[in-house]
Design a protein around this motif. Structure first.
Motif, PDB file in Angstrom:
ATOM      1  N   THR A  99     -36.031 -18.564   1.876  1.00 25.41           N
ATOM      2  CA  THR A  99     -35.379 -19.749   2.440  1.00 25.41           C
ATOM      3  C   THR A  99     -33.948 -19.424   2.834  1.00 25.41           C
ATOM      4  O   THR A  99     -33.437 -19.852   3.864  1.00 25.41           O
ATOM      5  CB  THR A  99     -35.398 -20.897   1.417  1.00 25.41           C
ATOM      6  OG1 THR A  99     -36.709 -21.044   0.910  1.00 25.41           O
ATOM      7  CG2 THR A  99     -34.922 -22.189   2.055  1.00 25.41           C
ATOM      8  N   GLU A 100     -33.304 -18.610   2.008  1.00 27.18           N
ATOM      9  CA  GLU A 100     -31.937 -18.215   2.291  1.00 27.18           C
ATOM     10  C   GLU A 100     -31.874 -17.449   3.615  1.00 27.18           C
ATOM     11  O   GLU A 100     -31.023 -17.709   4.472  1.00 27.18           O
ATOM     12  CB  GLU A 100     -31.417 -17.355   1.120  1.00 27.18           C
ATOM     13  CG  GLU A 100     -29.928 -17.083   1.182  1.00 27.18           C
ATOM     14  CD  GLU A 100     -29.443 -16.370  -0.081  1.00 27.18           C
ATOM     15  OE1 GLU A 100     -30.076 -16.539  -1.142  1.00 27.18           O
ATOM     16  OE2 GLU A 100     -28.443 -15.650   0.013  1.00 27.18           O
ATOM     17  N   LEU A 101     -32.824 -16.526   3.794  1.00 30.52           N
ATOM     18  CA  LEU A 101     -32.879 -15.777   5.056  1.00 30.52           C
ATOM     19  C   LEU A 101     -33.093 -16.723   6.234  1.00 30.52           C
ATOM     20  O   LEU A 101     -32.499 -16.554   7.306  1.00 30.52           O
ATOM     21  CB  LEU A 101     -34.024 -14.758   5.009  1.00 30.52           C
ATOM     22  CG  LEU A 101     -33.765 -13.453   4.273  1.00 30.52           C
ATOM     23  CD1 LEU A 101     -34.984 -12.553   4.367  1.00 30.52           C
ATOM     24  CD2 LEU A 101     -32.538 -12.749   4.839  1.00 30.52           C
ATOM     25  N   PHE A 102     -33.937 -17.724   5.994  1.00 28.02           N
ATOM     26  CA  PHE A 102     -34.246 -18.688   7.052  1.00 28.02           C
ATOM     27  C   PHE A 102     -32.972 -19.416   7.483  1.00 28.02           C
ATOM     28  O   PHE A 102     -32.673 -19.529   8.666  1.00 28.02           O
ATOM     29  CB  PHE A 102     -35.297 -19.676   6.532  1.00 28.02           C
ATOM     30  CG  PHE A 102     -35.608 -20.794   7.468  1.00 28.02           C
ATOM     31  CD1 PHE A 102     -36.356 -20.569   8.630  1.00 28.02           C
ATOM     32  CD2 PHE A 102     -35.155 -22.081   7.207  1.00 28.02           C
ATOM     33  CE1 PHE A 102     -36.638 -21.613   9.497  1.00 28.02           C
ATOM     34  CE2 PHE A 102     -35.431 -23.131   8.076  1.00 28.02           C
ATOM     35  CZ  PHE A 102     -36.183 -22.892   9.218  1.00 28.02           C
ATOM     36  N   TYR A 103     -32.201 -19.874   6.507  1.00 24.65           N
ATOM     37  CA  TYR A 103     -30.970 -20.595   6.866  1.00 24.65           C
ATOM     38  C   TYR A 103     -29.972 -19.676   7.554  1.00 24.65           C
ATOM     39  O   TYR A 103     -29.283 -20.070   8.480  1.00 24.65           O
ATOM     40  CB  TYR A 103     -30.332 -21.226   5.619  1.00 24.65           C
ATOM     41  CG  TYR A 103     -30.950 -22.557   5.265  1.00 24.65           C
ATOM     42  CD1 TYR A 103     -30.695 -23.692   6.049  1.00 24.65           C
ATOM     43  CD2 TYR A 103     -31.775 -22.695   4.165  1.00 24.65           C
ATOM     44  CE1 TYR A 103     -31.271 -24.903   5.733  1.00 24.65           C
ATOM     45  CE2 TYR A 103     -32.343 -23.902   3.837  1.00 24.65           C
ATOM     46  CZ  TYR A 103     -32.095 -25.007   4.632  1.00 24.65           C
ATOM     47  OH  TYR A 103     -32.647 -26.209   4.328  1.00 24.65           O
ATOM     48  N   TRP A 104     -29.919 -18.427   7.093  1.00 24.96           N
ATOM     49  CA  TRP A 104     -29.015 -17.476   7.745  1.00 24.96           C
ATOM     50  C   TRP A 104     -29.443 -17.242   9.203  1.00 24.96           C
ATOM     51  O   TRP A 104     -28.618 -17.043  10.078  1.00 24.96           O
ATOM     52  CB  TRP A 104     -28.986 -16.146   6.981  1.00 24.96           C
ATOM     53  CG  TRP A 104     -28.013 -16.166   5.832  1.00 24.96           C
ATOM     54  CD1 TRP A 104     -28.305 -16.297   4.529  1.00 24.96           C
ATOM     55  CD2 TRP A 104     -26.589 -16.039   5.924  1.00 24.96           C
ATOM     56  NE1 TRP A 104     -27.153 -16.279   3.767  1.00 24.96           N
ATOM     57  CE2 TRP A 104     -26.096 -16.110   4.603  1.00 24.96           C
ATOM     58  CE3 TRP A 104     -25.688 -15.879   6.980  1.00 24.96           C
ATOM     59  CZ2 TRP A 104     -24.726 -16.035   4.316  1.00 24.96           C
ATOM     60  CZ3 TRP A 104     -24.335 -15.790   6.688  1.00 24.96           C
ATOM     61  CH2 TRP A 104     -23.862 -15.878   5.378  1.00 24.96           C
ATOM     62  N   ALA A 105     -30.753 -17.296   9.420  1.00 27.47           N
ATOM     63  CA  ALA A 105     -31.255 -17.081  10.774  1.00 27.47           C
ATOM     64  C   ALA A 105     -30.840 -18.240  11.679  1.00 27.47           C
ATOM     65  O   ALA A 105     -30.589 -18.053  12.878  1.00 27.47           O
ATOM     66  CB  ALA A 105     -32.780 -16.937  10.758  1.00 27.47           C
ATOM     67  N   ILE A 106     -30.770 -19.457  11.112  1.00 25.66           N
ATOM     68  CA  ILE A 106     -30.375 -20.606  11.910  1.00 25.66           C
ATOM     69  C   ILE A 106     -28.899 -20.507  12.264  1.00 25.66           C
ATOM     70  O   ILE A 106     -28.504 -20.519  13.430  1.00 25.66           O
ATOM     71  CB  ILE A 106     -30.657 -21.926  11.152  1.00 25.66           C
ATOM     72  CG1 ILE A 106     -32.163 -22.100  10.940  1.00 25.66           C
ATOM     73  CG2 ILE A 106     -30.082 -23.117  11.919  1.00 25.66           C
ATOM     74  CD1 ILE A 106     -32.491 -23.265  10.029  1.00 25.66           C
ATOM     75  N   SER A 107     -28.058 -20.398  11.219  1.00 29.18           N
ATOM     76  CA  SER A 107     -26.630 -20.256  11.494  1.00 29.18           C
ATOM     77  C   SER A 107     -25.944 -19.679  10.278  1.00 29.18           C
ATOM     78  O   SER A 107     -26.384 -19.908   9.139  1.00 29.18           O
ATOM     79  CB  SER A 107     -26.004 -21.613  11.850  1.00 29.18           C
ATOM     80  OG  SER A 107     -25.626 -22.283  10.677  1.00 29.18           O
ATOM     81  N   PRO A 108     -24.889 -18.917  10.506  1.00 29.14           N
ATOM     82  CA  PRO A 108     -24.150 -18.376   9.353  1.00 29.14           C
ATOM     83  C   PRO A 108     -23.598 -19.478   8.470  1.00 29.14           C
ATOM     84  O   PRO A 108     -23.481 -19.293   7.244  1.00 29.14           O
ATOM     85  CB  PRO A 108     -23.021 -17.580  10.009  1.00 29.14           C
ATOM     86  CG  PRO A 108     -23.491 -17.311  11.394  1.00 29.14           C
ATOM     87  CD  PRO A 108     -24.364 -18.474  11.782  1.00 29.14           C
ATOM     88  N   GLY A 111     -26.498 -20.679   6.363  1.00 33.97           N
ATOM     89  CA  GLY A 111     -26.835 -19.620   5.417  1.00 33.97           C
ATOM     90  C   GLY A 111     -25.789 -19.475   4.332  1.00 33.97           C
ATOM     91  O   GLY A 111     -26.100 -19.326   3.144  1.00 33.97           O
TER      92      GLY A 111
END
Ligand SMILES: [Zn+2]
Length: 139
Positions: A99-108, A111
């Motif tokens: 999930t953390e990677l997913f949020y980082w993928a959306i925006s820093p 993330g």
């Protein structure tokens, strides 16, 4: 063993082994003001001039054994559920790495927020049963 005669106020109290006299002084049986005489002596002498009571036995106040110093700054954990004792709790972060990677993928920003939230909500668990019911105790 030479016998010594003990006299008090002009009366002979009795005779004792010479080596026992200090102990008898300590017990109060013989007073330092009493007089003593042994065969061959020209005259009576004061007990206190010739005999000293033995040094008092080492008292119970002798320094006790030093307690073993405990390491400072340590925390020992006890699991309240299974009773496990351990020094290093298992650290479990809430959420998931994916999930953390997913949020980082959306925006820093997203993330970063999620990572910070995970770091703040790290749980310390018993390494044996994963219970969070652990008690930390400094020692
Ligand atoms: Zn446990």
């Amino acid at each position: 063993m030479a016998k010594v005669h003990i006299a008090r106020d002009g009366k002979i109290l009795g005779s004792h082994d010479e080596h026992a006299v200090p102990a008898l002084i300590a017990l109060g049986e013989i007073r330092r003001t009493d007089h003593w005489w042994r065969r061959g002596m020209g005259s009576w002498e004061r007990v206190g001039r010739s005999f000293d009571p033995p040094a008092p036995a080492p008292s119970a106040a002798a320094p006790a054994a030093q307690p073993v110093p405990r390491p400072q700054g340590h925390v020992r954990f006890t699991c309240l559920r299974c009773g496990n004792r351990f020094n290093e709790p298992k650290e479990v972060k809430t959420g998931s790495f994916l999930t953390e990677l997913f949020y980082w993928a959306i925006s820093p920003v997203a993330g970063g927020l999620y990572t910070a939230g995970r770091a703040l909500s790290t749980r310390r668990c018993c390494p044996r049963c994963d219970s969070e019911q652990i008690n930390d105790e400094p020692w």
